[in-house]
Motif scaffolding. Structure first.
Motif, mmCIF file in Angstrom:
data_model
loop_
_atom_site.group_PDB
_atom_site.id
_atom_site.type_symbol
_atom_site.label_atom_id
_atom_site.label_comp_id
_atom_site.label_asym_id
_atom_site.label_seq_id
_atom_site.Cartn_x
_atom_site.Cartn_y
_atom_site.Cartn_z
ATOM 1 N N ARG A 44 20.605 22.190 13.265
ATOM 2 C CA ARG A 44 21.626 22.378 11.913
ATOM 3 C C ARG A 44 23.112 22.914 12.493
ATOM 4 N NH1 ARG A 44 19.596 20.670 6.779
ATOM 5 N NH2 ARG A 44 17.407 21.478 6.544
ATOM 6 N N ARG A 46 24.367 22.206 15.490
ATOM 7 C CA ARG A 46 24.840 21.164 16.119
ATOM 8 C C ARG A 46 24.886 19.746 15.325
ATOM 9 N NH1 ARG A 46 22.061 19.154 20.308
ATOM 10 N NH2 ARG A 46 23.992 18.484 21.384
ATOM 11 N N GLY A 47 24.444 19.678 14.292
ATOM 12 C CA GLY A 47 24.495 18.517 13.672
ATOM 13 C C GLY A 47 23.855 17.268 14.204
ATOM 14 N N PRO A 49 20.161 15.323 14.804
ATOM 15 C CA PRO A 49 19.141 14.485 13.808
ATOM 16 C C PRO A 49 17.745 15.066 14.251
ATOM 17 C CG PRO A 49 19.785 12.938 15.477
ATOM 18 C CD PRO A 49 20.966 14.139 15.665
ATOM 19 N N SER A 170 16.989 13.285 19.817
ATOM 20 C CA SER A 170 17.446 14.453 20.162
ATOM 21 C C SER A 170 16.350 15.716 20.788
ATOM 22 C CB SER A 170 18.178 15.193 18.781
ATOM 23 O OG SER A 170 17.149 15.708 17.969
#
Length: 294
Positions: A44, A46-47, A49, A170
Motif C-alpha cells: 500500500r 509503495r503502490g 500491485p 511484485s
C-alpha cells in the motif's frame, strides 16, 4: 540478501525464546499472519500491485514454502537440537538449489556443484553426527525443510522474473500469497494447542513475525535480481550470525565438531559463489562484441 539474513537471525532467536512459552506451531502461525500483514502494508505504501499473474507457479512456491516453514519452526522451537545446528542443516538449501536449477530453471551447473555438494554433506554429517541419537529425527526434518525451501526458491526465481528479465510479480504480491497460504495452514495446525500468550510471549511473537516478514520481502527481491544459485549462497551468512547469537544471547555451547561441519557447509557455499562469478564473467565476455580501433 544480507539484510534478509540479519533479520532471519533475529527471527530464529525470537522463535527459540518464544517456543519456551508457546507451542512452536503458534509461533509459526504468528510469523505467517504478520508476514502477510506487513507485505500488504508495504504494498500500500509503495503502490505495488498484489496481483499474481502466474498462479500455478505462485501456488507451487507457496506450498513448498509452507512445508519449509513447518519444518523450520518445528526444529527452531525444539530444545533437543542446538539453534545453530538447526540453522546450519536448513542452510543446505542453496546446495539443493544448485543441484535442481539445471533441470528446473535451465541454469547450468559445472563440476564445482558436485564437489560443493560432497563437501556440504560431509559438513552435515559432522553437524548432525554428535547428537544424532538425541536429535536425529530433528536433523532429518531440517534437511526436508531445506529441500522444500530449495524448491520454493527455484519457483520464486521463475515467478519473480519475466521473459525479458524484468520483474513480473511484485515482491509484496509473492510474499502476501505465500504468507496467506502458510498463515491459514499453520493456524489450523496450531488450533489444538493454542494458548493465550503473556506480555513477554506476545513480544516474542511480534519479533518473530515482523523480522521474518521483512526478511522474506528482502530475500524475494534478491532472487528476482540475480541467479538463484549465486544469490542463495548468501544464506550462509545467516549460519554464522545464528551461531554467534546462539552463544551470545541464548548461552548455547558450540561443539567443536559441529563448528567444523558448519565451516564445511559454508566453504561449499563459497565455492558455489566463486564458480557463479566465473561463469557470469565468462558469459559477459562471450556476449560482448569485439571492438576495433580506427
Amino acid at each position: 540478501m544480507v539484510t534478509a539474513q540479519v533479520l532471519f537471525t533475529i527471527m530464529g532467536v525470537c522463535t527459540r525464546l518464544g517456543a519456551q512459552r508457546l507451542p512452536w506451531s503458534e509461533v509459526a502461525a504468528a510469523r505467517a499472519v504478520l508476514g502477510a500483514a506487513v507485505a500488504i502494508a508495504i504494498a500500500r505504501m509503495r503502490g505495488a500491485p498484489l496481483v499474481i499473474h502466474d498462479r500455478r507457479t505462485a501456488w507451487a512456491r507457496s506450498i513448498c514454502g509452507t512445508v519449509a516453514m513447518i519444518c523450520t519452526f518445528y526444529t527452531l522451537g525444539a530444545p533437543a537440537i542446538a539453534l545453530g545446528d538447526a540453522v546450519t542443516l536448513g542452510a543446505t538449501s542453496p546446495i539443493f538449489i544448485a543441484i535442481l536449477a539445471p533441470w528446473l530453471l535451465g541454469e547450468r551447473s559445472g563440476r564445482i556443484v558436485w564437489v560443493a555438494t560432497t563437501v556440504a554433506f560431509a559438513g552435515v554429517a559432522l553437524v548432525a553426527g554428535p547428537s544424532f541419537r538425541l536429535s536425529g529425527r530433528l536433523s532429518l526434518v531440517s534437511l526436508l525443510g531445506a529441500v522444500a525451501s530449495a524448491l520454493a526458491m527455484i519457483w520464486l526465481r521463475r515467478l519473480g522474473t519475466g521473459r525479458s528479465g524484468t520483474p513480473r510479480e511484485s515482491p509484496e504480491a509473492i510474499v502476501t500469497h505465500f504468507s496467506l497460504v502458510a498463515g491459514v495452514t499453520l493456524s489450523v495446525v496450531a488450533l489444538p494447542t493454542l494458548r493465550v500468550p503473556d506480555l513477554e510471549g506476545a513480544l516474542f511473537l511480534l519479533g518473530t513475525g515482523a523480522s521474518g516478514a521483512f526478511a522474506q520481502i528482502a530475500m524475494t527481491r534478491a532472487y528476482a535480481l540475480d541467479r538463484a544459485a549465486r544469490v542463495g549462497v548468501w544464506s550462509y551468512l545467516g549460519v554464522v550470525l545464528t551461531h554467534v547469537a546462539a552463544m551470545g544471547v541464548l548461552g548455547e555451547r558450540e561443539d567443536p565438531i559441529g563448528l567444523a561441519g558448519s565451516a564445511l557447509v559454508i566453504a561449499a557455499g563459497l565455492g558455489l559463489t566463486w564458480s557463479g562469478l566465473r561463469e557470469a564473467r565468462a558469459a559477459t565476455l562471450a556476449s560482448t562484441p569485439c571492438q576495433t580501433g580506427r
